[in-house]
Design an enzyme around this catalytic site. Sequence first.
Site, PDB file in Angstrom:
ATOM      1  N   SER A   1       0.844  -1.200   0.000  1.00  0.00           N
ATOM      2  CA  SER A   1       0.000   0.000   0.000  1.00  0.00           C
ATOM      3  C   SER A   1       0.874   1.242   0.000  1.00  0.00           C
ATOM      4  CB  SER A   1      -0.903   0.022   1.233  1.00  0.00           C
ATOM      5  OG  SER A   1      -0.155   0.328   2.385  1.00  0.00           O
ATOM      6  N   ASP A   2       0.351   2.310  -0.583  1.00  0.00           N
ATOM      7  CA  ASP A   2       0.980   3.597  -0.343  1.00  0.00           C
ATOM      8  C   ASP A   2       0.785   3.900   1.146  1.00  0.00           C
ATOM      9  OD1 ASP A   2       2.262   6.045  -0.578  1.00  0.00           O
ATOM     10  OD2 ASP A   2       1.198   6.619  -2.403  1.00  0.00           O
ATOM     11  N   TRP A   3       1.484   4.894   1.648  1.00  0.00           N
ATOM     12  CA  TRP A   3       1.526   5.143   3.089  1.00  0.00           C
ATOM     13  C   TRP A   3       0.158   5.625   3.626  1.00  0.00           C
ATOM     14  CZ3 TRP A   3       5.257   2.783   1.269  1.00  0.00           C
ATOM     15  CH2 TRP A   3       6.382   2.439   1.991  1.00  0.00           C
TER      16      TRP A   3
ATOM     17  N   ALA B   1      -2.662   4.241   2.674  1.00  0.00           N
ATOM     18  CA  ALA B   1      -3.658   4.121   1.605  1.00  0.00           C
ATOM     19  C   ALA B   1      -4.580   2.928   1.838  1.00  0.00           C
ATOM     20  CB  ALA B   1      -2.974   3.989   0.252  1.00  0.00           C
TER      21      ALA B   1
END
Length: 873
Positions: free
Chosen positions: A287-289, A291
């Site tokens: 995941s993006d941070w 997200a």
Amino acid sequence: MKPAAALLCLAVLALAVGASSVDTHHRQLDQRAALERSAPFYPSPWMNPDADGWKEAYAEAKKFVSQMTLLEKVNLTTGIGWASEQCVGNVGAIPRLGLRSLCMQDAPVGVRGTDFNSVFPSGQTAAATFDRTLIYRRGFAMGKEAKGKGVNVLLGPVAGPLGRMPAAGRNWEGFSPDPVLTGVGMAESIKGIQDAGVIACAKHFIANEQEHFRTPGDPVKEALSSNIDDKTMHELYLWPFADAVRAGVGSVMCSYQQVNNSYACQNSKILNNLLKDELGFQGFVMSDWSAQHTGVASAVAGLDMTMPGDTEFNTGISFWGTNLTLGVLNGTVPAYRIDDMAMRIMAAFFKVSKSIELDPINFSFWTSDTYGPLHWEAKKDYQQINYHVDVRADHGNLIREIAAKGTVLLKNTGSLPLKKPKFVAVIGEDAGPNPNGPNSCGDRGCNSGTLGVGWGSGTANYPYLVTPDAALQAQAVQDGSRYESILSNYATSQTQALVSQANVTAIVFANANSGEAYITVDGNMGDRKNLTLWNNGDALIKHVAAHCANTIVVIHSVGPVLLTDWHANPNITAILWAGLPGQESGNSITDVLYGKVNPAGRSPFTWGATRESYGPDIMYTPNNGADAPQQDFTEGVFIDYRHFDRTPATSPDNKVLYPFGHGLSYTSFSYRNLRITKSHPSTYTPTTGQTAKAPTFGAFSPNPKDYLFPSDQFPYLRHFIYPYLNSSDPRTASLDPHYGQSAAQFLPPHATDDSSQPLLRASGGRSPGGNRGLYDVLWDVTAEVTNTGKIIGEEVPQLYLSLPGEGQPKVVLRGFEKVRIDPGQTVEFRVRVTRRDVSEWDVGVQDWVVREGVKRVWVGRSSRELELEGVLP
Ligand SMILES: *[C@@H]1O[C@H](CO)[C@@H](O)[C@H](O)[C@H]1NC(C)=O
Ligand SMILES: *[C@@H]1O[C@H](CO)[C@@H](O)[C@H](O)[C@H]1NC(C)=O
Ligand SMILES: *[C@@H]1O[C@H](CO)[C@@H](O)[C@H](O)[C@H]1NC(C)=O
Ligand SMILES: *[C@@H]1O[C@H](CO)[C@@H](O)[C@H](O)[C@H]1NC(C)=O
Ligand SMILES: *[C@@H]1O[C@H](CO)[C@@H](O)[C@H](O)[C@H]1NC(C)=O
Ligand SMILES: *[C@@H]1O[C@H](CO)[C@@H](O)[C@H](O)[C@H]1NC(C)=O
Ligand SMILES: *[C@@H]1O[C@H](CO)[C@@H](O)[C@H](O)[C@H]1NC(C)=O
Ligand SMILES: *[C@@H]1O[C@H](CO)[C@@H](O)[C@H](O)[C@H]1NC(C)=O
Ligand SMILES: *[C@@H]1O[C@H](CO)[C@@H](O)[C@H](O)[C@H]1NC(C)=O
């Protein structure tokens, strides 16, 4: 709520695929009834241990994962929380098996937040080289630097944003709005990074095209939704990710925003269907941070690793960690899925490393102090945390070369190259230093002095920054030229006095900056507010040109700027776009201006005359109240040059100042002799058959008591995310008032199905990147390119196609090569046109098809300078 209504609601929720919660969903159902939705795709495809390029890695991974306990598997998938250890992201270690915590670190221009590292030219500048070898070498050098610091996953390269809108803040981190050029940039970067022993991460998946509203937050309660039809998805946004998967990328980062009203990190259509099934991606999705918005739903939708692990920074709680352990124990997350996550992570690991014995991480992202807490957030374990290891090697030379060869000579009426000019006057802030130092603004969040990179997480600390002023002055002194510079954009009278003098060669520098949304610079919240130059740049250029008949303009920028007002002024004898050159900025531009490097960069985007003429634009004001802004990608594949070419030739919007692919040289080239040879590949065979049943690796105890923290004395760190349970009562351990919903109650059908599944016809079976037949060569196209000038030069012949049928772009780039040619010599340019190159995505059939009709082929020097024409027989 009445039971019937509840049932209906659950059915819709299942369709919408893991919206963040039933509650938020209720709120939005009405508004969204008419909007696009994402179709469910379950179960999540499991890895194929026989996939091309992954066999050995999977054999090693199997040995390792077979020894892992459930807690260890959860550790591997879950970040330990923001700032809990040295890197921007770390997962839990597996001490029993000797694996230290894996380190995830930014990325796109160098190792972020450390010292004695290099700052490379941006991805966009690398794209402007149109040079596969240089892009590969850049990736390799960046991989080596990351490895030297102990990084395991380098968080790049970037194909999302692709560049739908020129003002989007992070376009410079990626390559180009053209999917073929970006695809090459992705593949070469990934090969380079992974050959250096570090896992690459293709990001941000997918349709992450602007900064505004990418995350929920005032004034919107849910992130923006990029609504994209299936055909556009395949032919434009997914294309470079297919190249990334084909190049063997080890990880993919899902993006912040929603796609069709389902968050990218829990969107089963994009992760399960497109990425893992159709493209056959064998690595892991991270995941993006922050997200991630759900636990179980994201697990079954195809997420394999959550970063940085906590729900929001430093909450101490997680959608995974303890919750993932519980989800597996209670059966809402099928056992095969946690095994698949662990297998995918370890296979990516073994694909680039031979041994699990890793050198220590020898920097801390959180401080430049030598000593400090290893666990930054918990302020625990004081020790040496920065070893200040110099990882730069001789990369400065490569950086200088890439930035020089990525500089695009847009215009030259003869003033360049410079040859011992009598008097050089350099004008503009952008030629000089930031008076507070090149690293004075955190994550480069300001615009002062020469622009070497944009701002945000895609930056790194400069080891030094050679300014244009310093390098040009050194050259002038060496040549015996007179030299003066005015490093201000506002010294109007002094500038006039200087550039009006006899024998002056005036070089004006100006810039335009952008970056990531968490920093706002001069009112630009990541995305640019406008496409003009910053800080009076246009007025400065016009002012100099009004008083000097030999004005040379150099632009450092994050994408196109409007040159409309002054580009045709005859006093402006040359215009160069120097992109974002990184640490060697001044040396690179000096090399080009003085002809030590013959300009060889080509523009990776179109230079339009007005902002409006670019078509789709940033949404700055939400269009759906407090609910998720709805961004409909109704232009389809028509972005950048495809958009300009579609407008009627008589329309002012059709006008471009400099086309995509344009760039001049100090020599000249001619084109002739287009030859087309038809190959005879086998016919396209849709993939058929079934997968194996989902494999599992190792049994686990169903008893929650076996998953408690190891002892009462456990050194529990503040805000650290663990895989353990605090209580043998699952509900208590979950801290979740809603705990107890079964898979059948809240997951879509088939989400936990581990039986053999049919293969998609467009998928590659064992071969990552989609159906193998797509890459069959159908035609071999060659042309001759001659250097008709007097000096050695590099040309970038480009092959474009016009495909038959309604709704096709006028031309699309399908191949290019950077060729070095001696004066008077001729070289052969060759492109092997593949089936993919001439196919379009058929939504009904769910496969690529080649449409009947005349397929025209063009070879030329830009999208609008098409010298040779032919027809594919
Ligand atoms: C989004 O919706 C469009 C229109 O229904 C559809 O063609 C496309 O496949 C959907 N994409 C995703 C990722 O759900
Ligand atoms: C999980 O990771 C943490 C942090 O790295 C470590 O202390 C712990 O021992 C790990 N647990 C297991 C079961 O490996
Ligand atoms: C720094 O880390 C790298 C990679 O882990 C390792 O090769 C090197 O020995 C380390 N140096 C120091 C001083 O710790
Ligand atoms: C588990 O997830 C829920 C949200 O789904 C959250 O409220 C809870 O705090 C989490 N529990 C732990 C132990 O992190
Ligand atoms: C299983 O665990 C997950 C994660 O904590 C939770 O969301 C879900 O409600 C639980 N379901 C059951 C049936 O216990
Ligand atoms: C310098 O300027 C003077 C006056 O305009 C002119 O006569 C002379 O030719 C110039 N010399 C060069 C080298 O440009
Ligand atoms: C565009 O934005 C930049 C940066 O905020 C600013 O310096 C410039 O003045 C703006 N241009 C116009 C025409 O307002
Ligand atoms: C070009 O520069 C000369 C001064 O050398 C000036 O007189 C003239 O007006 C300028 N022309 C334009 C179009 O700005
Ligand atoms: C688990 O227990 C520890 C004390 O042993 C406490 O500090 C921590 O907050 C608890 N964590 C959760 C998620 O309940």
